[in-house]
Enzyme design. Sequence first.
Site, PDB file in Angstrom:
ATOM      1  N   ARG A   1       0.483  -1.221   0.031  1.00  0.00           N
ATOM      2  CA  ARG A   1       0.180  -0.071   0.398  1.00  0.00           C
ATOM      3  C   ARG A   1       0.929   1.316   0.073  1.00  0.00           C
ATOM      4  NH1 ARG A   1      -2.562  -4.055   1.355  1.00  0.00           N
ATOM      5  NH2 ARG A   1      -0.792  -4.306   2.418  1.00  0.00           N
ATOM      6  N   THR A   2       2.017   1.433   1.331  1.00  0.00           N
ATOM      7  CA  THR A   2       2.648   2.802   0.838  1.00  0.00           C
ATOM      8  C   THR A   2       3.132   3.025  -0.307  1.00  0.00           C
ATOM      9  OG1 THR A   2       2.908   1.800   3.420  1.00  0.00           O
ATOM     10  CG2 THR A   2       3.961   3.824   2.462  1.00  0.00           C
TER      11      THR A   2
ATOM     12  N   LYS B   1      25.243  -3.652  -0.555  1.00  0.00           N
ATOM     13  CA  LYS B   1      27.027  -3.296  -0.397  1.00  0.00           C
ATOM     14  C   LYS B   1      27.298  -2.531   1.156  1.00  0.00           C
ATOM     15  CE  LYS B   1      26.127  -1.992  -5.079  1.00  0.00           C
ATOM     16  NZ  LYS B   1      26.676  -1.392  -5.936  1.00  0.00           N
TER      17      LYS B   1
ATOM     18  N   ARG C   1      10.647   4.162   3.858  1.00  0.00           N
ATOM     19  CA  ARG C   1      10.746   3.471   4.984  1.00  0.00           C
ATOM     20  C   ARG C   1      12.478   2.265   5.364  1.00  0.00           C
ATOM     21  NH1 ARG C   1       5.783  -0.930   4.561  1.00  0.00           N
ATOM     22  NH2 ARG C   1       4.373   1.267   5.208  1.00  0.00           N
TER      23      ARG C   1
ATOM     24  N   HIS D   1       4.795   5.534  11.745  1.00  0.00           N
ATOM     25  CA  HIS D   1       4.019   4.979  10.243  1.00  0.00           C
ATOM     26  C   HIS D   1       3.207   6.211   9.978  1.00  0.00           C
ATOM     27  CE1 HIS D   1       2.759   4.022   6.652  1.00  0.00           C
ATOM     28  NE2 HIS D   1       2.587   2.918   7.273  1.00  0.00           N
TER      29      HIS D   1
HETATM   30  N1   CP Z   1      -0.391   0.128   5.593  1.00  0.00           N
HETATM   31  C1   CP Z   1       0.807  -0.252   4.549  1.00  0.00           C
HETATM   32  O1   CP Z   1       1.548  -0.355   5.434  1.00  0.00           O
HETATM   33  O2   CP Z   1       0.672  -2.154   4.235  1.00  0.00           O
HETATM   34  P1   CP Z   1       1.905  -1.447   3.293  1.00  0.00           P
HETATM   35  O3   CP Z   1       3.003  -2.187   4.318  1.00  0.00           O
HETATM   36  O4   CP Z   1       1.868  -3.088   2.348  1.00  0.00           O
HETATM   37  O5   CP Z   1       2.605  -0.531   2.992  1.00  0.00           O
END
Ligand code: CP
Length: 315
Positions: free
Chosen positions: A51-52, A80, A101, A129
Amino acid sequence: MRHFLNPLDFTVEELDQVLDLAERIRQNPARYQEVCKGKKIATCFYEPSTRTRLSFEAAMLNLGGSVLGFSSADSSSAAKGESVADTIRIISGYADICAMRHPKEGAPLVAASKSSIPVINAGDGGHQHPTQTLTDLFTIRTLKGRLGNMTIGLCGDLKFGRTVHSLIYALSRYAGIRFVLISPEQLRIPSSVRQLGLEAKGIEYKEVERLEDVISELDILYMTRIQKERFFSEDEYLRLKDSYILDKEKLKMAGPDCLIMHPLPRVNEISTEVDDDPRAVYFKQAHFGVFARMALIMTLLELKEPEEKEGEATC
Ligand code: CP
């Protein structure tokens, strides 16, 4: 230049402005289809995501921009030994904005300190998040018509669930918010979140173990996955993984207007038989994330709102 690393990086007024913009985009996406022409987003994902990452990419493409990036540490020079600090210096020369992320808490903050482009925290370890929170706030505001005066049940892995931590910090700034924290003893919220997000702000909350005992009190039930990847012990994960399973029978105890939310992915914690219930909004929530991220990209890039065109159609 601003970054978005924590929901508290924006004031309540600024967050409301982002949500207002997300709503205008939702109403009329065509008006925004060229605002990022010539701009690029780098999605630097050192941890898995569906999703993100893809909603950031969809958001930039919907705005007329382009995307580049990597979807795992293994496919980048992190494999590396390159540091996040060096990587962002390079990405700063390739893109206009970066969504990152990382499994390590604070990695996007380190990146931001060395970056010459806005950095967005797309999830850092078990910490925060904030763009999931933007998505959650947009979903709640759109479907409930308000962000205050409600009881929110947060259920599952409240220790490692970064979406829950960010949501507590963000919602605790609105009036009349009450939290019900539903988790096994071992997965209660970290003391830092309890102290800074709840107690320092005088937020009403209670901690319980049984979902059945409290589900009828909730305006929102926010389910979360037990975060397998953050456990030190496989045995402990196996013991706790099915602590909560929301099925049709349990849902009968919830109020008629209770929204069932989940940041997704789900594993077992919501039975698929719940998906067709009108109160189950988690797939809609994931779709709303694109509008929230479009609004965030426009805000961080300080892009002007396009003029309304005569005869323009709205959704
Ligand atoms: N909600 C969420 O962060 O989903 P993903 O891990 O698929 O990005």
